[in-house]
Design a protein around this motif. Structure first.
Motif, short mmCIF file in Angstrom:
data_model
loop_
_atom_site.label_atom_id
_atom_site.label_comp_id
_atom_site.label_asym_id
_atom_site.label_seq_id
_atom_site.Cartn_x
_atom_site.Cartn_y
_atom_site.Cartn_z
N UNK A 84 0.83 -1.21 0.00
CA UNK A 84 0.00 0.00 0.00
C UNK A 84 0.87 1.26 0.00
N UNK A 85 1.98 1.19 0.74
CA UNK A 85 2.90 2.34 0.78
C UNK A 85 3.55 2.56 -0.58
N UNK A 86 3.91 1.48 -1.27
CA UNK A 86 4.46 1.62 -2.61
C UNK A 86 3.42 2.26 -3.52
N UNK A 87 2.19 1.80 -3.43
CA UNK A 87 1.12 2.35 -4.26
C UNK A 87 0.96 3.85 -4.04
N UNK A 88 1.11 4.29 -2.79
CA UNK A 88 0.98 5.71 -2.48
C UNK A 88 2.19 6.52 -2.96
N UNK A 89 3.33 5.86 -3.10
CA UNK A 89 4.58 6.55 -3.42
C UNK A 89 4.94 6.49 -4.90
N UNK A 90 4.68 5.34 -5.53
CA UNK A 90 5.11 5.11 -6.91
C UNK A 90 3.90 4.81 -7.81
N UNK A 91 3.98 5.30 -9.03
CA UNK A 91 3.02 4.90 -10.05
C UNK A 91 3.66 3.79 -10.86
N UNK A 92 3.19 2.57 -10.65
CA UNK A 92 3.68 1.39 -11.38
C UNK A 92 2.45 0.82 -12.09
N UNK A 93 2.41 0.97 -13.39
CA UNK A 93 1.15 0.80 -14.10
C UNK A 93 1.25 0.00 -15.37
N UNK A 94 0.22 -0.79 -15.62
CA UNK A 94 0.00 -1.39 -16.93
C UNK A 94 -0.87 -0.41 -17.70
N UNK A 95 -0.37 0.08 -18.83
CA UNK A 95 -1.10 1.08 -19.60
C UNK A 95 -2.28 0.41 -20.31
N UNK A 96 -3.45 1.02 -20.19
CA UNK A 96 -4.65 0.47 -20.80
C UNK A 96 -4.66 0.77 -22.29
N UNK A 97 -4.52 -0.27 -23.06
CA UNK A 97 -4.51 -0.20 -24.53
C UNK A 97 -5.47 -1.28 -25.03
N UNK A 98 -6.20 -1.06 -26.12
CA UNK A 98 -7.04 -2.13 -26.67
C UNK A 98 -6.18 -3.22 -27.30
N UNK A 99 -5.53 -4.00 -26.43
CA UNK A 99 -4.59 -5.02 -26.89
C UNK A 99 -5.29 -6.09 -27.71
N UNK A 100 -4.60 -6.51 -28.75
CA UNK A 100 -5.11 -7.60 -29.58
C UNK A 100 -3.98 -8.58 -29.85
N UNK A 101 -4.28 -9.86 -29.68
CA UNK A 101 -3.32 -10.89 -30.06
C UNK A 101 -1.99 -10.75 -29.37
N UNK A 102 -0.93 -10.78 -30.16
CA UNK A 102 0.41 -10.90 -29.61
C UNK A 102 1.19 -9.59 -29.59
N UNK A 103 0.51 -8.47 -29.81
CA UNK A 103 1.22 -7.19 -29.84
C UNK A 103 1.83 -6.85 -28.48
N UNK A 104 2.78 -5.93 -28.49
CA UNK A 104 3.49 -5.56 -27.27
C UNK A 104 2.54 -5.02 -26.19
N UNK A 105 2.99 -5.17 -24.94
CA UNK A 105 2.28 -4.61 -23.79
C UNK A 105 3.15 -3.50 -23.20
N UNK A 106 2.50 -2.46 -22.67
CA UNK A 106 3.21 -1.27 -22.21
C UNK A 106 3.07 -1.10 -20.70
N UNK A 107 4.21 -0.82 -20.07
CA UNK A 107 4.26 -0.61 -18.63
C UNK A 107 4.90 0.76 -18.39
#
Length: 274
Positions: free
Chosen positions: A92-115
């Motif tokens: 919870x403390x990390x969540x309050x201190x750092x933004x560590x995120x999976x970017x919401x993209x309309x992912x399809x198939x095997x394309x890259x994922x963004x963090x």
């Protein structure tokens, strides 16, 4: 297509082979045989076999080496890979201190994922390197569960707010071991790392880590000075956080969505890694 923890191996394999026809049963069985013959390994799930085979570009021997390294690092780095509870006070403390995120993209198939990563609170007194890294790898596990295999992870790190006092809180021996884990043992393909708003301190940190980077890993890391937008040649401007000049949601929203998603897997975390 996304998966759930409850997704059966048969369904998982079918959909993974649709993404990657080169994923064949002979290689899966060959990797299983190598794993079963190693009495020092704990039981390895079938889905993990697929993930490691994919991460090694379907090279059985390389996949086995990566898998063995993964379990070795995890057993040695217990401060990172044990007691994984996203709802613990530390996380919870990390969540309050750092933004560590999976970017919401309309992912399809095997394309890259963004963090994406960025400070929420730039005060070094509240920064905890060990817990932040732990949170990051927990986030990556959720990404794997939900998406299975994909062409690669593209990580964007925003250096805004980083100062020399943050660096003094990084235990270098642990950082060296974690760099080894990233390069030898990931069950996903880490394709690119983009460090934006990279001032003198980001450059200093990069130079400190450089001796721990091997082979072509250096080629995957790019630093961009403040004001540069060249990284948008590599990440989708329409979805990346507005704080980095993108047209997506705020990193705060992405962070909240990611954390809530992690919390929904709490039972899995606390039974798998503890």
């Amino acid at each position: 297509m996304t998966y759930a923890i409850e997704t059966t191996y048969e369904e998982f394999l079918k959909l993974e082979q649709e993404k990657y026809p080169e994923l064949n049963l002979e290689d899966i069985e060959a990797l299983k045989e190598l794993v079963d013959a190693n009495k020092n390994l704990p039981p390895v799930k079938d889905k993990e076999i697929v993930m490691f085979l994919h991460s090694a570009f379907f090279d059985v021997k390389k996949a086995y080496k990566t898998l063995v390294a993964n379990y070795k690092y995890r057993s040695e780095l217990t401060q990172i890979f044990s007691n994984t509870d996203p709802m613990s006070e530390e996380m919870k403390e990390v969540y309050e201190t750092m933004s560590l995120s999976i970017v919401t993209v309309p992912y399809k198939g095997k394309h890259e994922r963004y963090v994406y990563t960025q400070f929420k609170n730039e005060d070094p007194n509240v920064f905890n390197y060990v817990n932040s890294v732990k949170y990051f790898f927990m986030m990556m596990e959720v990404l794997i569960i939900q998406h299975g295999t994909f062409d690669g992870v593209i990580l964007t790190m925003n250096g805004k707010g980083l100062n020399w006092r943050h660096l003094t809180k990084i235990p270098m021996k642990l950082a060296k071991n974690l760099m080894g884990f990233v390069q030898e043992a990931l069950p996903v393909r880490l394709k690119e790392v983009h460090v934006i708003n990279a001032g003198s301190i980001s450059t200093m940190l990069f130079n400190l880590m450089k001796p721990f980077m091997w082979g072509n890993f250096l080629d995957r890391v790019t630093l961009y000075s403040e004001g540069s937008d060249e990284f948008f040649n590599h990440v989708p401007v329409e979805f990346m956080p507005e704080e980095m000049g993108g047209r997506g949601k705020s990193h705060m929203t992405y962070s909240e969505d990611t954390y809530n998603h992690m919390c929904s897997y709490r039972d899995w975390y606390t039974t798998k890694n503890n």
